[in-house]
Design a protein around this motif. Structure first.
Motif, PDB file in Angstrom:
ATOM      1  N   GLY A 183      -8.485  -1.982  -5.563  1.00  0.00           N
ATOM      2  CA  GLY A 183      -7.564  -3.101  -5.624  1.00  0.00           C
ATOM      3  C   GLY A 183      -7.526  -3.742  -6.991  1.00  0.00           C
ATOM      4  N   TYR A 225      -2.967  -1.425  -5.208  1.00  0.00           N
ATOM      5  CA  TYR A 225      -4.047  -0.438  -5.205  1.00  0.00           C
ATOM      6  C   TYR A 225      -3.686   0.758  -6.072  1.00  0.00           C
ATOM      7  N   SER A 253      -9.779  -4.854   1.822  1.00  0.00           N
ATOM      8  CA  SER A 253      -9.037  -6.123   1.746  1.00  0.00           C
ATOM      9  C   SER A 253      -9.153  -6.973   3.005  1.00  0.00           C
ATOM     10  N   VAL A 258      -8.577   0.915   2.446  1.00  0.00           N
ATOM     11  CA  VAL A 258      -7.892  -0.301   1.998  1.00  0.00           C
ATOM     12  C   VAL A 258      -8.061  -1.418   3.031  1.00  0.00           C
ATOM     13  N   VAL A 271       0.841  -1.194   0.000  1.00  0.00           N
ATOM     14  CA  VAL A 271       0.000   0.000   0.000  1.00  0.00           C
ATOM     15  C   VAL A 271       0.880   1.249   0.000  1.00  0.00           C
TER      16      VAL A 271
END
Length: 557
Positions: free
Chosen positions: A206, A196, A125, A121, A109
């Protein structure tokens, strides 16, 4: 008396099942690194000059096994996400390879994200493990507080002291006693890495990559540089980028058996010193990096004889810049073009310069690239209807590539819109000539690329419009010698006391806006131009804004 003729054999039919079984089980990235662990056991694999740590392939394989054991102890299993918000360094590589060995999904990331973006994020995820660099602790803690998802284990990574954990577990806590005995063997089709990139609203989305994509991306770089086991590379751009991890970064380097040298943060003087001291053979970065390298080399020349090339991505090189870099740095300057979803898909080689400077080159070896005609109604075009190869007619770039995973995470509508019939529709506008050299001229949307990072206007505008003194705002990018594009906000004020400093203070530290997305200049206008359907016509703002920048009348904080 002659014996009867033998019956004719049945027609031969090839059975591909044995080959398919081997391909699915062994055409994986982990299998390649495993081969190097014994083939190049004593060769250097990873070097972190800042901390003096170095790994051979045998040592790297052993330590990634230990990290895999630690991840499993934390509850990480097949398909689980491991989010890593880290600078370029050994811990990044160890986690990335260990996650794949465990059958998990490594999720690097951007360490420049605002806390609200990182929280997005984490919720998107839903990682079992979240590892962040110690320097990012305040923002990471803020992100964890904002996220609805709570990772089972949070790891605090301090490169100077791996045993230091702060409020969370230190990285050393992930080092188990040895490699687990029963690591899974996954097929080449399973998701291995999730990167990402900016979404349509500016929030990260993503992009899924599988095991075959890992290998084919590595092969692509190995072919195009070319990259050999004797090479020693250093990325000037972050590994969390597709163009960092995969363009001469750990992905191809560890697959071919070369050595990756970590650079935590770009510094032109330090980079050139590393070339001379360590005998680096390839540098990889954005055009902005090359401009700063050239200025530093002109000011204090170093011996760069070991360089086999400098590879850049993110923006084309104009003729004057290409000639300067070839003269000052190395004759072997490369430029790749692509996107997070597809890696690079065109490549400009040293032999193409300077004649084709400014273009993005021609299609990469395994890729189909087309400039498709724009639909009259503004809708999606078709790869069956191409723009003329005349160097002037503008169309949209589409690419069909085995280096794409063809998927977005939790974005089915956008996935269906961008990935169609095996082609990825990039949104980039370009021309191409009779030899299929592609020249990028802009975007169908208004994405800004500043310093190699994507900045979506909608997100920045939303933050600006939260200020009570702002009636409306439109964010655009204008050419900038250092950053490629400078983020500029055109603002309709509601009160006369609103100025550049006021808005800069509003944006600075905003939890939903990374600092690199913050406008660096402002233009105050009475109204914004609109299309017939009521949308902001940002393209109409560029010319007058560039003129004001040249005149020195833009407002700056």
């Amino acid at each position: 008396m002659s014996s009867p003729a033998a019956p004719a054999p049945a027609p031969y039919a090839y059975d591909p099942r044995a080959y398919r079984d081997v391909f699915q089980a062994r055409f994986t990235y982990v299998a390649g690194v495993e081969r190097n662990a014994h083939r190049y056991a004593r060769r250097p694999a990873l070097n972190d000059p800042a901390t003096g740590r170095r790994w051979t392939y045998e040592e790297l394989w052993a330590d990634t096994g230990r990290v895999a054991a630690g991840l499993r102890a934390a509850g990480v299993g097949i398909g689980d996400a491991v989010v890593m918000q880290l600078f370029n360094g050994p811990e990044f590589v160890l986690l990335w390879v260990a996650a794949q060995r465990l059958g998990a999904v490594a999720v690097p990331v951007n360490f420049r994200l605002a806390p609200g973006e990182t929280a997005h994020v984490l919720d998107d995820s839903r990682p079992v493990v979240f590892a962040f660099d110690a320097a990012l602790a305040p923002a990471a803690e803020d992100a964890l507080a904002r996220a609805g998802h709570d990772p089972a284990l949070v790891v605090h990574v301090d490169a100077q002291d791996p045993s230091a954990g702060g409020r969370h577990a230190p990285f050393d806590a992930l080092l188990g006693d040895g490699t687990p005995k029963d690591l899974p063997t996954l097929s080449a089709w399973e998701e291995t890495t999730r990167v990402y990139t900016s979404g349509t609203t500016g929030m990260p989305k993503g992009v899924s990559l599988n095991g075959a994509v890992e290998v084919l991306s590595a092969h692509d770089v190995i072919m195009h540089f070319p990259l050999a086991p004797e090479d020693r590379t250093m990325n000037m751009s972050p590994w969390f980028h597709r163009g960092g991890l995969y363009a001469g970064g750990p992905n191809p380097v560890l697959y071919v058996g070369a050595e990756a040298v970590a650079l935590r943060a770009f510094d032109a003087a330090l980079t050139l010193d590393r070339v001379a001291e360590l005998g680096l053979t390839f540098l990889i970065g954005a055009p902005t990096n090359l401009a700063m390298l050239a200025a530093e080399q002109e000011a204090r020349p170093r011996d760069l004889a070991t360089l086999n090339g400098i590879v850049t991505m993110g923006a084309p090189l104009d003729r004057a810049a290409a000639l300067r870099y070839q003269r000052v740095l190395t004759p072997r300057i490369f430029n790749g073009y692509g996107l997070t979803e597809t890696f690079w898909n065109t490549f400009l080689r040293p032999v193409d310069l300077p004649d084709h400077a400014g273009s993005a080159g021609r299609a990469s070896t395994d890729d189909d690239v087309a400039v498709i005609a724009l639909a009259p109604d503004g809708g999606p075009g078709s790869p069956d209807v191409l723009a003329p190869k005349d160097g002037t007619t503008i169309g949209e770039v589409a690419m069909r590539s085995v280096k794409s995973g063809y998927a977005y995470v939790h974005r089915p509508e956008e996935q269906e819109q961008r990935f169609r019939d095996g082609w990825f529709h990039s949104g980039d506008l370009a021309t191409w000539d009779a030899d299929e050299y592609v020249t990028i001229v802009g975007r169908k949307d208004d994405m800004i690329v500043s310093g190699g990072e994507n900045v979506h206007p909608v997100q920045v505008e939303g933050v600006l419009e939260e200020h009570p003194g702002v009636v409306d705002a439109a964010v655009i990018g204008i050419p900038d010698a250092r950053w490629g594009e400078l983020v500029v906000a055109c603002v309709v004020r509601g009160t006369p006391d609103v100025d550049a400093r006021t808005l800069d203070e509003h944006c600075h530290g905003h939890p939903m806006l990374a600092d690199y997305k913050r406008p660096r200049a402002y233009r105050f206008v009475d109204e914004l131009p609109m299309t017939a359907t009521g949308k902001k016509a940002r393209y109409l703002l560029r010319e007058p804004t560039v003129a004001e920048d040249a005149a020195g009348t833009l407002a700056r904080p």
